[in-house]
Scaffold this motif. Structure first.
Motif, PDB file in Angstrom:
ATOM      1  N   ASP A  27       0.831  -1.195   0.000  1.00 18.14           N
ATOM      2  CA  ASP A  27       0.000   0.000   0.000  1.00 18.14           C
ATOM      3  C   ASP A  27       0.874   1.257   0.000  1.00 18.14           C
ATOM      4  OD1 ASP A  27      -2.629   1.228   0.082  1.00 18.14           O
ATOM      5  OD2 ASP A  27      -2.072   1.862   2.111  1.00 18.14           O
ATOM      6  N   ARG A  28       1.941   1.238   0.783  1.00 15.92           N
ATOM      7  CA  ARG A  28       2.852   2.384   0.833  1.00 15.92           C
ATOM      8  C   ARG A  28       3.567   2.574  -0.511  1.00 15.92           C
ATOM      9  NH1 ARG A  28       8.062   3.043   1.708  1.00 15.92           N
ATOM     10  NH2 ARG A  28       8.437   0.946   2.458  1.00 15.92           N
ATOM     11  N   ALA A  30       2.484   1.802  -3.420  1.00 12.57           N
ATOM     12  CA  ALA A  30       1.555   2.075  -4.516  1.00 12.57           C
ATOM     13  C   ALA A  30       1.656   3.501  -5.025  1.00 12.57           C
ATOM     14  CB  ALA A  30       0.125   1.763  -4.074  1.00 12.57           C
ATOM     15  N   ASP A  31       2.192   4.414  -4.210  1.00 11.97           N
ATOM     16  CA  ASP A  31       2.346   5.806  -4.632  1.00 11.97           C
ATOM     17  C   ASP A  31       3.785   6.171  -4.978  1.00 11.97           C
ATOM     18  OD1 ASP A  31      -0.406   6.483  -4.315  1.00 11.97           O
ATOM     19  OD2 ASP A  31      -0.094   6.475  -2.156  1.00 11.97           O
ATOM     20  N   THR A  32       4.649   5.169  -5.052  1.00 11.27           N
ATOM     21  CA  THR A  32       6.051   5.390  -5.425  1.00 11.27           C
ATOM     22  C   THR A  32       6.184   5.223  -6.938  1.00 11.27           C
ATOM     23  OG1 THR A  32       6.779   4.519  -3.296  1.00 11.27           O
ATOM     24  CG2 THR A  32       8.412   4.575  -5.062  1.00 11.27           C
ATOM     25  N   PRO A  33       6.720   6.225  -7.634  1.00  4.94           N
ATOM     26  CA  PRO A  33       6.827   6.123  -9.096  1.00  4.94           C
ATOM     27  C   PRO A  33       7.691   4.933  -9.541  1.00  4.94           C
ATOM     28  CG  PRO A  33       7.247   8.370  -8.375  1.00  4.94           C
ATOM     29  CD  PRO A  33       7.202   7.521  -7.146  1.00  4.94           C
ATOM     30  N   THR A  34       7.268   4.309 -10.616  1.00  2.00           N
ATOM     31  CA  THR A  34       8.054   3.260 -11.252  1.00  2.00           C
ATOM     32  C   THR A  34       9.173   3.919 -12.054  1.00  2.00           C
ATOM     33  OG1 THR A  34       6.705   3.284 -13.245  1.00  2.00           O
ATOM     34  CG2 THR A  34       5.988   1.791 -11.471  1.00  2.00           C
ATOM     35  N   PRO A  38       4.961   6.540 -13.976  1.00  2.00           N
ATOM     36  CA  PRO A  38       3.687   6.426 -13.266  1.00  2.00           C
ATOM     37  C   PRO A  38       3.815   5.573 -12.005  1.00  2.00           C
ATOM     38  CG  PRO A  38       3.669   5.029 -15.197  1.00  2.00           C
ATOM     39  CD  PRO A  38       4.945   5.823 -15.238  1.00  2.00           C
ATOM     40  N   THR A  39       2.954   5.850 -11.045  1.00  2.00           N
ATOM     41  CA  THR A  39       2.923   5.031  -9.839  1.00  2.00           C
ATOM     42  C   THR A  39       2.109   3.774 -10.131  1.00  2.00           C
ATOM     43  OG1 THR A  39       0.893   5.982  -8.965  1.00  2.00           O
ATOM     44  CG2 THR A  39       2.953   7.120  -8.410  1.00  2.00           C
ATOM     45  N   ARG A  41      -0.508   2.847  -8.697  1.00  2.00           N
ATOM     46  CA  ARG A  41      -1.936   3.227  -8.687  1.00  2.00           C
ATOM     47  C   ARG A  41      -2.360   3.837 -10.022  1.00  2.00           C
ATOM     48  NH1 ARG A  41      -3.744   2.931  -3.270  1.00  2.00           N
ATOM     49  NH2 ARG A  41      -2.178   3.627  -1.783  1.00  2.00           N
ATOM     50  N   GLU A  42      -1.427   4.479 -10.729  1.00  2.00           N
ATOM     51  CA  GLU A  42      -1.744   5.125 -12.002  1.00  2.00           C
ATOM     52  C   GLU A  42      -1.739   4.153 -13.178  1.00  2.00           C
ATOM     53  OE1 GLU A  42       0.076   9.509 -10.957  1.00  2.00           O
ATOM     54  OE2 GLU A  42       1.377   8.036 -11.897  1.00  2.00           O
TER      55      GLU A  42
END
Length: 67
Positions: A27-28, A30-34, A38-39, A41-42
């Motif tokens: 979950d943490r 999920a907002d870290t960019p690849t 994009p993250t 989640r995106e």
């Protein structure tokens, strides 16, 4: 050849403490960019998709035959 990879406390907990710790880490992250930007989640991932828990990885043995 064995390689030591340093882990954060959250990563170590995900390995040792089970599914709840793994879910918190995912979950943490999920907002870290690849690397592409994009993250997670995106990314276009279906709502019904589920991540599988990590399992044992074994090389060689009686699995698939090499061609």
């Amino acid at each position: 050849m064995a390689v030591s990879i340093p882990l954060t406390d959250d990563e170590q907990a995900a390995i040792e403490d089970g599914q709840a710790a793994l879910d918190r880490l995912l979950d943490r992250l999920a907002d870290t960019p690849t690397p592409a930007g994009p993250t997670p989640r995106e990314l276009d991932v279906p709502e019904t998709a589920r991540l599988l828990p990590p399992g044992d990885v074994r090389q060689g043995g009686m699995g698939c035959a090499s061609r």
